[in-house]
Design an enzyme around this catalytic site. Sequence first.
Site, PDB file in Angstrom:
ATOM      1  N   ASN A 100       0.865  -1.065  -0.072  1.00 45.96           N
ATOM      2  CA  ASN A 100      -0.098  -0.150  -0.097  1.00 45.96           C
ATOM      3  C   ASN A 100       0.844   1.257  -0.069  1.00 45.96           C
ATOM      4  O   ASN A 100       1.596   1.340   0.793  1.00 45.96           O
ATOM      5  CB  ASN A 100      -0.884  -0.227   1.284  1.00 45.96           C
ATOM      6  CG  ASN A 100      -1.897   0.956   1.307  1.00 45.96           C
ATOM      7  OD1 ASN A 100      -1.296   2.336   1.300  1.00 45.96           O
ATOM      8  ND2 ASN A 100      -2.935   0.894   1.617  1.00 45.96           N
ATOM      9  N   HIS A 127       0.828   6.503   1.755  1.00 47.81           N
ATOM     10  CA  HIS A 127       1.638   7.499   2.449  1.00 47.81           C
ATOM     11  C   HIS A 127       2.731   7.806   1.715  1.00 47.81           C
ATOM     12  O   HIS A 127       3.495   8.972   2.300  1.00 47.81           O
ATOM     13  CB  HIS A 127       1.964   6.731   3.822  1.00 47.81           C
ATOM     14  CG  HIS A 127       0.779   6.411   4.473  1.00 47.81           C
ATOM     15  ND1 HIS A 127      -0.287   7.654   4.927  1.00 47.81           N
ATOM     16  CD2 HIS A 127       0.351   5.258   5.024  1.00 47.81           C
ATOM     17  CE1 HIS A 127      -1.184   6.997   5.687  1.00 47.81           C
ATOM     18  NE2 HIS A 127      -0.840   5.800   5.650  1.00 47.81           N
ATOM     19  N   HIS A 164      -5.758   3.757  -1.928  1.00 43.08           N
ATOM     20  CA  HIS A 164      -6.891   3.999  -1.401  1.00 43.08           C
ATOM     21  C   HIS A 164      -7.377   5.503  -1.944  1.00 43.08           C
ATOM     22  O   HIS A 164      -6.731   6.693  -1.453  1.00 43.08           O
ATOM     23  CB  HIS A 164      -7.053   3.848   0.226  1.00 43.08           C
ATOM     24  CG  HIS A 164      -8.446   4.195   0.820  1.00 43.08           C
ATOM     25  ND1 HIS A 164      -8.419   4.268   2.165  1.00 43.08           N
ATOM     26  CD2 HIS A 164      -9.556   4.516   0.310  1.00 43.08           C
ATOM     27  CE1 HIS A 164      -9.680   4.630   2.717  1.00 43.08           C
ATOM     28  NE2 HIS A 164     -10.335   4.709   1.403  1.00 43.08           N
ATOM     29  N   ARG A 206      -9.551   8.220  -1.231  1.00 39.73           N
ATOM     30  CA  ARG A 206     -10.603   8.527  -0.472  1.00 39.73           C
ATOM     31  C   ARG A 206     -11.350   9.786  -0.944  1.00 39.73           C
ATOM     32  O   ARG A 206     -10.945  10.300  -1.753  1.00 39.73           O
ATOM     33  CB  ARG A 206      -9.633   9.197   0.917  1.00 39.73           C
ATOM     34  CG  ARG A 206      -9.129   8.128   1.824  1.00 39.73           C
ATOM     35  CD  ARG A 206      -8.289   8.796   2.946  1.00 39.73           C
ATOM     36  NE  ARG A 206      -9.353   9.226   3.718  1.00 39.73           N
ATOM     37  CZ  ARG A 206      -9.975   8.793   5.069  1.00 39.73           C
ATOM     38  NH1 ARG A 206      -9.651   7.525   5.349  1.00 39.73           N
ATOM     39  NH2 ARG A 206     -11.018   9.630   5.670  1.00 39.73           N
ATOM     40  N   ARG A 212      -7.160  12.617   0.521  1.00 39.76           N
ATOM     41  CA  ARG A 212      -6.111  13.198   1.647  1.00 39.76           C
ATOM     42  C   ARG A 212      -4.913  12.710   1.053  1.00 39.76           C
ATOM     43  O   ARG A 212      -3.896  13.281   1.433  1.00 39.76           O
ATOM     44  CB  ARG A 212      -6.592  12.328   2.906  1.00 39.76           C
ATOM     45  CG  ARG A 212      -5.464  12.522   3.959  1.00 39.76           C
ATOM     46  CD  ARG A 212      -5.875  11.560   5.246  1.00 39.76           C
ATOM     47  NE  ARG A 212      -7.170  11.798   5.487  1.00 39.76           N
ATOM     48  CZ  ARG A 212      -7.723  11.014   6.399  1.00 39.76           C
ATOM     49  NH1 ARG A 212      -7.312   9.864   7.186  1.00 39.76           N
ATOM     50  NH2 ARG A 212      -8.947  11.419   7.075  1.00 39.76           N
ATOM     51  N   GLU A 258      -8.794   0.500  -3.180  1.00 42.90           N
ATOM     52  CA  GLU A 258      -9.792   0.617  -1.967  1.00 42.90           C
ATOM     53  C   GLU A 258     -10.531   1.881  -2.210  1.00 42.90           C
ATOM     54  O   GLU A 258     -10.281   2.908  -2.414  1.00 42.90           O
ATOM     55  CB  GLU A 258      -8.962   1.019  -0.746  1.00 42.90           C
ATOM     56  CG  GLU A 258      -8.035  -0.476  -0.307  1.00 42.90           C
ATOM     57  CD  GLU A 258      -7.349  -0.093   0.695  1.00 42.90           C
ATOM     58  OE1 GLU A 258      -6.717  -1.169   1.250  1.00 42.90           O
ATOM     59  OE2 GLU A 258      -7.218   0.886   1.436  1.00 42.90           O
ATOM     60  N   THR A 294      -8.278   3.801   8.584  1.00 38.98           N
ATOM     61  CA  THR A 294      -9.495   3.123   8.656  1.00 38.98           C
ATOM     62  C   THR A 294      -9.744   2.377   9.807  1.00 38.98           C
ATOM     63  O   THR A 294      -8.734   1.353  10.207  1.00 38.98           O
ATOM     64  CB  THR A 294      -9.437   2.128   7.491  1.00 38.98           C
ATOM     65  OG1 THR A 294      -9.051   2.697   6.034  1.00 38.98           O
ATOM     66  CG2 THR A 294     -10.799   1.683   6.976  1.00 38.98           C
ATOM     67  N   GLU A 311     -11.130  -9.200   3.214  1.00 34.90           N
ATOM     68  CA  GLU A 311      -9.758  -8.636   4.157  1.00 34.90           C
ATOM     69  C   GLU A 311     -10.165  -8.351   5.489  1.00 34.90           C
ATOM     70  O   GLU A 311     -10.924  -7.785   5.880  1.00 34.90           O
ATOM     71  CB  GLU A 311      -9.314  -7.311   3.582  1.00 34.90           C
ATOM     72  CG  GLU A 311      -7.908  -6.976   4.427  1.00 34.90           C
ATOM     73  CD  GLU A 311      -6.903  -6.245   3.339  1.00 34.90           C
ATOM     74  OE1 GLU A 311      -7.178  -6.219   2.058  1.00 34.90           O
ATOM     75  OE2 GLU A 311      -6.228  -5.425   4.012  1.00 34.90           O
ATOM     76  N   HIS A 343      -3.885  -3.943   7.903  1.00 35.84           N
ATOM     77  CA  HIS A 343      -3.989  -2.984   8.681  1.00 35.84           C
ATOM     78  C   HIS A 343      -2.959  -2.867   9.872  1.00 35.84           C
ATOM     79  O   HIS A 343      -3.191  -3.877  10.987  1.00 35.84           O
ATOM     80  CB  HIS A 343      -5.175  -2.638   9.180  1.00 35.84           C
ATOM     81  CG  HIS A 343      -5.540  -1.014   9.665  1.00 35.84           C
ATOM     82  ND1 HIS A 343      -5.135  -0.594  10.720  1.00 35.84           N
ATOM     83  CD2 HIS A 343      -6.060  -0.065   8.774  1.00 35.84           C
ATOM     84  CE1 HIS A 343      -5.311   0.655  10.644  1.00 35.84           C
ATOM     85  NE2 HIS A 343      -5.852   1.087   9.624  1.00 35.84           N
TER      86      HIS A 343
HETATM   87  N1  PXP Z   1      -5.766  -2.922   4.187  1.00 39.16           N
HETATM   88  C1  PXP Z   1      -6.804  -2.186   4.029  1.00 39.16           C
HETATM   89  C2  PXP Z   1      -8.224  -2.363   3.590  1.00 39.16           C
HETATM   90  C3  PXP Z   1      -6.592  -0.540   4.501  1.00 39.16           C
HETATM   91  O1  PXP Z   1      -7.726   0.370   4.182  1.00 39.16           O
HETATM   92  C4  PXP Z   1      -5.382  -0.451   4.954  1.00 39.16           C
HETATM   93  C5  PXP Z   1      -5.272   1.150   5.155  1.00 39.16           C
HETATM   94  O2  PXP Z   1      -5.924   1.605   6.218  1.00 39.16           O
HETATM   95  C6  PXP Z   1      -4.319  -1.385   4.848  1.00 39.16           C
HETATM   96  C7  PXP Z   1      -4.678  -2.891   4.516  1.00 39.16           C
HETATM   97  C8  PXP Z   1      -2.864  -1.207   5.388  1.00 39.16           C
HETATM   98  O3  PXP Z   1      -2.845  -0.610   6.571  1.00 39.16           O
HETATM   99  P1  PXP Z   1      -1.379  -0.025   6.982  1.00 39.16           P
HETATM  100  O4  PXP Z   1      -1.278   1.386   6.407  1.00 39.16           O
HETATM  101  O5  PXP Z   1      -1.675   0.218   8.523  1.00 39.16           O
HETATM  102  O6  PXP Z   1      -0.372  -0.994   6.809  1.00 39.16           O
END
Ligand code: PXP
Length: 240
Positions: free
Chosen positions: A9, A12, A45, A47, A51, A72, A103, A153, A194
């Site tokens: 992901n 960030h 994602h 949003r 953001r 996402e 999330t 998930e 997450h």
């Molecule tokens: N999976 C989903 C569905 C998410 O929405 C997120 C980010 O919130 C993640 C995984 C990745 O989470 P993290 O950034 O905390 O590793």
Amino acid sequence: MSKIRLGVNIDHVATVRNARGENYPSPLRAALLAEKNGADSVTIHLREDRRHINELDLKKIIKKLKIPLNLEIAATKEMMKIASLTKPPFICIVPEKRKEITTEGGLNLNHNRTFLKKLIKKLKKNKSRISLFIEPSIKDLDIAKKLGVDCVEIHTGKFCNLINQKKNYNKELARIKKAVIRGNEHGLEVHAGHGLTYTSARILIRVRGIKEFNIGHFLVGESIFDGLPATIKKFKKILN
Ligand code: PXP
């Protein structure tokens, strides 16, 4: 045993870019670097408040990426339209609250179920793989099955927080295990995501039946010190 996939992901990377309103660091560059270094998919994602990732990122990444893009989205009409037009290979439907930092939990499957059903049906027409981001709850696994998704998930936030705070996580781990078993019994592909770190991933990997880990915040953070390629490779090694 089949290999466990790593979804990287890169939200960030966009957070850092947007903090200064500049055009760097580039999420596209991060996506392509993730692909080159063994990521099995890239997650973004989009949003409602934009953001981090924006539509231009989505367009550029989907055009260039050869591994699957996992988009996402919240269950809204706007996102239904965007996902229908862009047709990402993977879609994960997630909850969204304006003021949350991240999330915070899984989807509330009792809310708006009619719209969710409509959304899933529409997105499946494009042959996208559809996943729902849910709590490790047996009830939610049963509802997910009825909703006709391909995957779920499991939200691992609570489990990861307990580990970070050096608290007892056994109860939450047992909850996750039960949810994974139920998901597999329903023929759903089960993913986890997450808050995952090297430590929590190492523990969770022992739960049989999880096919994909989606990791973002910690992975991007570690990349500051070790670089994206080395961080991805380290996670890949943990997963397999
Ligand atoms: N999976 C989903 C569905 C998410 O929405 C997120 C980010 O919130 C993640 C995984 C990745 O989470 P993290 O950034 O905390 O590793």
